[in-house]
Design a protein around this motif. Sequence first.
Motif, PDB file in Angstrom:
ATOM      1  N   ALA A 265      -6.425  -0.461  -5.465  1.00 42.52           N
ATOM      2  CA  ALA A 265      -7.025   0.590  -6.288  1.00 42.52           C
ATOM      3  C   ALA A 265      -7.788   1.581  -5.412  1.00 42.52           C
ATOM      4  N   MET A 266      -8.495   1.080  -4.408  1.00 40.22           N
ATOM      5  CA  MET A 266      -9.238   1.979  -3.525  1.00 40.22           C
ATOM      6  C   MET A 266      -8.286   2.898  -2.769  1.00 40.22           C
ATOM      7  N   ILE A 267      -7.196   2.321  -2.258  1.00 42.86           N
ATOM      8  CA  ILE A 267      -6.232   3.125  -1.494  1.00 42.86           C
ATOM      9  C   ILE A 267      -5.635   4.208  -2.386  1.00 42.86           C
TER      10      ILE A 267
ATOM     11  N   ALA B 162       8.169  14.192  -2.944  1.00 46.60           N
ATOM     12  CA  ALA B 162       7.753  15.556  -2.605  1.00 46.60           C
ATOM     13  C   ALA B 162       6.328  15.863  -3.064  1.00 46.60           C
ATOM     14  N   GLU B 163       5.724  14.956  -3.824  1.00 44.63           N
ATOM     15  CA  GLU B 163       4.360  15.188  -4.316  1.00 44.63           C
ATOM     16  C   GLU B 163       3.385  15.241  -3.133  1.00 44.63           C
ATOM     17  N   PRO B 164       2.572  16.294  -3.058  1.00 40.80           N
ATOM     18  CA  PRO B 164       1.615  16.372  -1.942  1.00 40.80           C
ATOM     19  C   PRO B 164       0.637  15.189  -1.938  1.00 40.80           C
ATOM     20  N   LYS B 165       0.297  14.687  -3.130  1.00 40.02           N
ATOM     21  CA  LYS B 165      -0.609  13.535  -3.217  1.00 40.02           C
ATOM     22  C   LYS B 165      -0.014  12.334  -2.486  1.00 40.02           C
TER      23      LYS B 165
ATOM     24  N   ALA C 200       0.825  -1.212   0.000  1.00 43.66           N
ATOM     25  CA  ALA C 200       0.000   0.000   0.000  1.00 43.66           C
ATOM     26  C   ALA C 200       0.860   1.264   0.000  1.00 43.66           C
ATOM     27  N   ILE C 201       2.125   1.154   0.383  1.00 46.53           N
ATOM     28  CA  ILE C 201       3.013   2.315   0.317  1.00 46.53           C
ATOM     29  C   ILE C 201       3.626   2.427  -1.074  1.00 46.53           C
ATOM     30  N   PHE C 202       4.032   1.296  -1.635  1.00 47.46           N
ATOM     31  CA  PHE C 202       4.743   1.373  -2.906  1.00 47.46           C
ATOM     32  C   PHE C 202       3.829   1.475  -4.119  1.00 47.46           C
TER      33      PHE C 202
ATOM     34  N   ASP D 244      -1.544  10.218   0.577  1.00 47.70           N
ATOM     35  CA  ASP D 244      -1.706   8.764   0.537  1.00 47.70           C
ATOM     36  C   ASP D 244      -1.030   8.107   1.736  1.00 47.70           C
ATOM     37  N   MET D 245       0.135   8.644   2.116  1.00 46.62           N
ATOM     38  CA  MET D 245       0.858   8.061   3.241  1.00 46.62           C
ATOM     39  C   MET D 245       0.115   8.290   4.553  1.00 46.62           C
ATOM     40  N   ALA D 246      -0.531   9.472   4.695  1.00 42.56           N
ATOM     41  CA  ALA D 246      -1.300   9.736   5.918  1.00 42.56           C
ATOM     42  C   ALA D 246      -2.379   8.674   6.072  1.00 42.56           C
ATOM     43  N   LEU D 247      -2.994   8.272   4.941  1.00 42.70           N
ATOM     44  CA  LEU D 247      -3.993   7.191   4.976  1.00 42.70           C
ATOM     45  C   LEU D 247      -3.370   5.885   5.454  1.00 42.70           C
ATOM     46  N   GLN D 248      -2.067   5.773   5.260  1.00 44.43           N
ATOM     47  CA  GLN D 248      -1.353   4.546   5.617  1.00 44.43           C
ATOM     48  C   GLN D 248      -0.746   4.620   7.013  1.00 44.43           C
TER      49      GLN D 248
END
Lengths: 321, 508
Positions: free
Chosen positions: B338-340, A272-275, A46-48, A279-283
């Motif tokens: 895909a959801m993540i 450095a991409e804010p996206k 989920a990180i990569f 995504d990492m905060a979700l992780q």
Amino acid sequence: MKRLAPALALLVAFAAVSLAQPAAAAYPDRPVKLIVPWAAGGDTDAIFRPFGIQIQKHLGATVVVANVTGASGTKGAREAKAAPPDGYTIYAMHDYIHLTYYTGVAGVKYSDFDPICSVSSTPAILTASPKTPWKSWQEFIADAKKRPGQITAAVTLGSTSHIFPALVERAAGIKFKYVSYEGLAPRMNALLGGHVDLGESNLTQKGKVQAGQLKFLAIATEKRSPEAPSVPTLKEVGLNIVYDVTRGLVVPKKTPGAVQAKLEAACKKAAAEPKFAADMALQGTEVRLLDRKGYAAYLKKTDDLSLNKTKELGLFKAPKN
Amino acid sequence: MFSQLLTSLAEVAQLKFMIPLVIGTWTGLIGGAIPGVTITMTIILVLPFTFGLDPLQGLAAMTGVYVGGCAGGLVTAVLLGIPGTPAAIATTFDGFPMARKGEPGRAIWLGTWASFFGGLLGAIFLVGLTLPLARFALRFGPWEFFSLFIFALSMVAGLTEQSLLKGFISGTIGLAITVIGSDPIMGAPRLDFGSEFLSGGFQFLPVLIGVFAFAQIMTDLEKAGDGRRLEAQAAPDLSVSHPAVVWEILKRPFLLVWSTLVGILIGVLPAIGSSAANVMAYDQAKKISKHPEKFGTGIPEGVIAAESSNNANVAGSLVTIMAFGIPGDAVTAVMLGAMIIHGIQPGPLFITQQPRVSYGIFAAYILAHPVMMVLQWLSARFYLRIVTVPKAILFPVVLVLCVVGAFALNNTVDNVYALLIFGVLGYLMVKFGFPLAPLILGVILGDEIEKNLIRAIMTDPDPWLFLTRPISGVLLALSVGSIALALWQHRRTQARLAGVEPEAEADF
């Protein structure tokens, strides 16, 4: 039949062309394979996966995530080590690699690769099944002292998920019984079902804690996390443990310097991409960017630490080669 | 709940979502039909195209691939006797003989309609019972998984053809194959004789494709030597009376519901998935049948059981991801990824917090079924072509596709060698009258049995737990019952075949 023949000829021609690729072209001229040594849907994956999307923008080539799983992540590491050093195979490194080496699980060492950059840092949380009776860290520790060797912990043997409870065990003077579960998803299933008592997890499991399906006992950070402010740190409860998992990209040794530099530059821009940060905060993870030099120094430091820890914990076995 | 579902059905029925759904289902049909290309590989291929879409559009496309892939696998299974995907292994058992008897159309449409009904019945369970099913799945610890896989393995006794002994030998070879390579817990190399090639072990797909495709093609090629022309079968007509086919399925409601249930339950339990579900449903159908000896000769029950269970299995594997955000198999893991990537964190509150996406997936799953029917109908004329192409052209093409699939699995040539090795093994086994299904079952189950046995013992060394934990105990008792029933059925069949000499022991 007659109409099929030209189509078949075309197919054969196409296959022949795609097999006979010219070797010397500007890197990258074809998709890059990113080996993730754990199952799709796990935390490393989920990180990569989001990182792969970011880096392919800056690298100018498709990055294909390949989950090569098995034997505590060893299969993927072996495959990456054996890959041609041309920059078309990159490996998603996880701090566990030092541990599998020093616990005798695999003969692959961090120095079999050249570091490109580190990407993320995920703090470890000691997590309990909802079927356990403990409501707080104190209740857990009292019970653990009463029943040494009876509380089960789901771990991937010789991996960070094994070292973390082992550190807690040693610092708190308690004893767990270890059960092998490969990767976060099976570990969470076992915890949810109450088939084991404990395991390492991270802030991605916050939702399950809010729903009462898991319990966070303590987090291994310096300060409480704003994401889970009610969870005490191990330092607060008197154990001097700060533990996180850092992940980064490496390539097989002898990959040309120009290719490495290109990957490093793309990695820096991607991190450095804010996206990516979102995504990492979700992780339950922070972006942690170190360049080639910085990551190399970090890897050296954690390698020394891992050697000491495995020896201290009695997990050390002669590395196999 | 149902109003939300209706809203979602109406939403997904819009062109904006139907286009990715149709494209996904179509891609799935093609990927599923190519032996060596799995649904997982197809969905990974589709994934990058969904990044630019709205999350629900992307998930609709992937759900379509999943449903379409299951239906695509049956076409290859029926027409060539090679499972297009592991989900169609059991479809070859009766679908292929039925096609050979001159009824390819009936076999394909029986399978397709069974997929349709099984899938929609599965949808009722998926939408109505997500949480109870997911909670039931959580009760499966290592003991229960071990016993479930032992139960699955007990099917070997039901899947043997003439000789029980040969069936057991075939199953044992399958289990032995899984021992080669690093062990699943400690990663210690086993039986690798110091060879780098063997130390990686064998993956399931090259073994499956090698054994089935190679053996099937070689057996067909042999007939060329008999002076028979390698031409298509006579009267290749795929048109059938649809009401008749639908009636063939619906007049066996118990078989349909039972196979669907088997598919759902195996799907809900994260481990073996559709590759085992269809074989299990087939074996169950044989056990409840009044004429088990006819299984394998091209009867409709076999096709219905296999195909309704594999589509229901898709619904089952969507359950755990909906309930807990934990993927049930490799395909749902890609969907989770895909959801993540779209910033949706699946978890226990997924359905309540993200009703649009979660019910959208339900709706896409339901709508993918009629879409699959229409696409199957449109593609029928191309399937006809598969039947009419001379074998001298068809076989090399199929073999090339198998090799490409095996290679693409990990991008290593090792899998191609494995394909060849197991192709030769499969061919020899067919030559000497060994059934192939037990071997495949052994390969599917070997690692999982070992892992869960070790986990159970690591958790608690008491071996009686396998019997005293209720679900585990029941499953083990069922395994014994399943073997006993299979032996009894086998003996009865042998007695009937032997006629005047009911005590024919020659093959036992």
